[in-house]
Design an enzyme around this catalytic site. Structure first.
Site, short mmCIF file in Angstrom:
data_model
loop_
_atom_site.label_atom_id
_atom_site.label_comp_id
_atom_site.label_asym_id
_atom_site.label_seq_id
_atom_site.Cartn_x
_atom_site.Cartn_y
_atom_site.Cartn_z
N HIS A 269 16.67 44.59 39.73
CA HIS A 269 16.03 45.79 40.29
C HIS A 269 16.34 45.88 41.79
CE1 HIS A 269 12.69 48.77 40.66
NE2 HIS A 269 12.70 48.32 41.90
N GLU A 270 16.03 44.80 42.51
CA GLU A 270 16.26 44.82 43.96
C GLU A 270 17.76 44.94 44.26
OE1 GLU A 270 13.77 45.50 45.57
OE2 GLU A 270 12.23 44.81 44.15
N GLU A 300 14.78 54.53 43.88
CA GLU A 300 14.25 53.86 42.69
C GLU A 300 15.10 54.18 41.45
OE1 GLU A 300 12.01 51.68 43.14
OE2 GLU A 300 11.23 51.25 41.14
ZN ZN Z 1 12.10 49.49 43.55
#
Ligand code: ZN
Length: 506
Positions: A269-270, A300
């Protein structure tokens, strides 16, 4: 007025960008390596830099230079050109910044830094009453900030905060998307859990030491295309990514022995955020809108795409499993691709947002959106937060929250004034799904390539269509430009239903 107003404006933006990188570095350090006793002076350091940055951003000379650029048809004659958009966004940022008194900016930075420490402590001790006064302080300061910005036309106070993270977004419009999406997700979760048969999650019970997980995490992010000469991965309490500056993007994650996929997906995710940061043209445009991301929703969309659309696919495990077995060991050797694919797509009514599966995740976000909107509107008092949280959580997810640590104390955001931020997570999921359909139409062999560990075609598509433009387009405009349609919940529902229903046999 100098003849090169635009050049001077860019020089000032660069100076500000450099200082913002210092601020981000102080924050990164506070979240990773700073000893607890350093917290007092760190709060002062953060406040000092925030003050300096604010003074530079709001100096009247910036306003004069922007006005000179706006009046120059060579720069703004074509309002959609990169230069005209750069100037438009500089105007937007200047107008917003000049509405905030320096004293408020300094106070927000200082109290935010202290409240974050109080939150860490309160979360560890499961002690909401210890955190409540800090949250009240931060909420009051944040509302003051929103009042300085002013309520956007036809909107509410909350919109003034939301606009910082998702330009032009309105709470009422978001609610109109979230409400039906929430109903569809609740129905899906109910069908899967009550009528389906959950895949086994046995592979996730392998106990894997943190060092091995760290080695595997680094291996995966490099394979995805993260440049480790221009970034690094460290450990923290609440994972985040910080694009400090040109050539320096920091990723953080956290490890537990059990359920190694929490750290793996947290890292992916990061990494998705980090790939976006590394793809922004900061070398040419540090501190300028053209070197910056569009919005948190778009940010995001990048992280969720790598985490879920890539990381939770069968093709990902076809490539990753042999490497995982070699690096992680610990019993993972006895499982096959289908077992990992099933285990990493189980749906659960669980308590922690960042560890939630794809189907329930957005319900966690909707809960926070409703609560923070009520906090800003003044219809919910901080002291009533745990009770309201627990009651709404049970209604949405069907389970009783056992304690505040796994309830309203779990997220760091509110402690440093990130209010109006949560809905961008769900917007990100929606954008990711809509982009993903288009990417697969544009690159027919994408998934087959992923099964061989070929992620470059995806990354170059994202670079080309999204990263390289910086803030040239607004989120909605980018979405239409890429997919030909406004943002919709349908692609996300199609993605979830087509993946989860067969896995659950419903
Ligand atoms: Zn995030």
């Amino acid at each position: 007025m100098p003849s090169d107003a635009y050049g001077d404006l860019r020089k000032l933006a660069h100076e500000i960008g450099v200082l913002q990188g210092v601020d981000a570095l102080l924050n990164w350090d506070q979240e990773t390596y700073m000893p607890p006793a350093g917290a007092g002076v760190r709060a002062e350091q953060c406040s000092a830099i925030a003050t300096l940055v604010h003074q530079l951003r709001t100096t009247p000379r910036v306003g004069e230079l922007i006005a000179a650029c706006e009046a120059d048809p060579k720069l703004t004659g074509d309002p959609t050109s990169a230069t005209a958009r750069n100037i438009r966004e500089m105007r937007r940022s200047y107008d917003k910044a000049t509405k905030l008194p320096t004293s408020l900016v300094a106070e927000l930075a200082k109290v935010g830094s202290q409240a974050q420490e109080a939150w860490k402590d309160a979360r560890a001790k499961n002690d909401f009453p210890a955190f409540a006064p800090w949250l009240e302080k931060m909420l009051a300061l944040t509302r003051q900030k929103a009042e300085c910005y002013g309520v956007p036309k036809g909107g509410e106070l909350y919109d003034a905060l939301l606009d910082e993270y998702e330009p032009d977004a309105r709470a009422a419009e978001i609610e109109a998307v979230f409400k039906p999406l929430g109903d569809r997700l609740s129905t899906l979760v109910k069908t899967l859990l009550e009528k389906g048969k959950a895949p086994s999650d046995a592979p996730l019970h392998c106990k894997i030491p943190a060092e091995r997980q760290h080695a595997f995490g680094n291996f995966v992010i490099e394979a995805l295309g993260f440049d480790t000469k221009a970034g690094r991965l460290d450990v923290t309490t609440h994972p985040f990514c910080s694009g400090l500056s040109t050539g320096d993007t920091r990723l953080t994650t956290r490890y537990r022995d059990e359920k190694f996929t929490d750290a793996l997906y947290g890292t992916m995710h990061e990494c998705g955020h980090g790939l976006y940061e590394q793809g922004l043209p900061k070398g040419d445009h540090l501190g300028e809108p053209l070197g910056d991301s569009i919005s948190l929703g778009i940010h995001e969309s990048q992280s969720r795409m790598w985490e879920n659309f890539v990381g939770r696919s069968r093709e990902f495990w076809q490539w990753a499993l042999p490497h995982a077995q070699k690096t992680l060991g610990s019993g993972l050797e006895k499982f096959g691709v289908d077992e990992l694919y099933g285990a990493t797509n189980t749906v659960q009514r669980s308590f922690i947002r960042v560890e939630a599966d794809e189907a329930t995740y957005n319900l966690h976000v909707m809960l926070r959106f409703g609560i923070e909107r009520a906090l800003v509107a003044g219809t919910l008092a901080v002291k009533d937060l745990p009770g309201v949280w627990n009651e709404r959580f049970e209604k949405l997810l069907g389970v009783k929250v056992p304690d505040d640590r796994r309830g309203c104390l779990q997220d760091v955001h509110w402690s440093f004034g990130l209010i109006g931020y949560f809905p961008t997570y769900t917007l990100g999921n929606l954008y990711a799904a809509q982009f993903w359909e288009k990417i697969n139409a544009d690159i027919p062999g994408l998934k087959a390539g992923m099964a061989r560990g070929e992620f470059a075609p995806l990354l170059s598509w994202l670079r080309d269509k999204i990263h390289v433009h910086g803030k040239r387009f607004r989120a909605g405009e980018l979405c239409e430009r890429i997919t030909g349609k406004p943002l919709s919940a349908d692609p996300l529902m199609r993605h979830l239903e087509s993946k989860l229903k067969p896995l659950y046999g419903v």
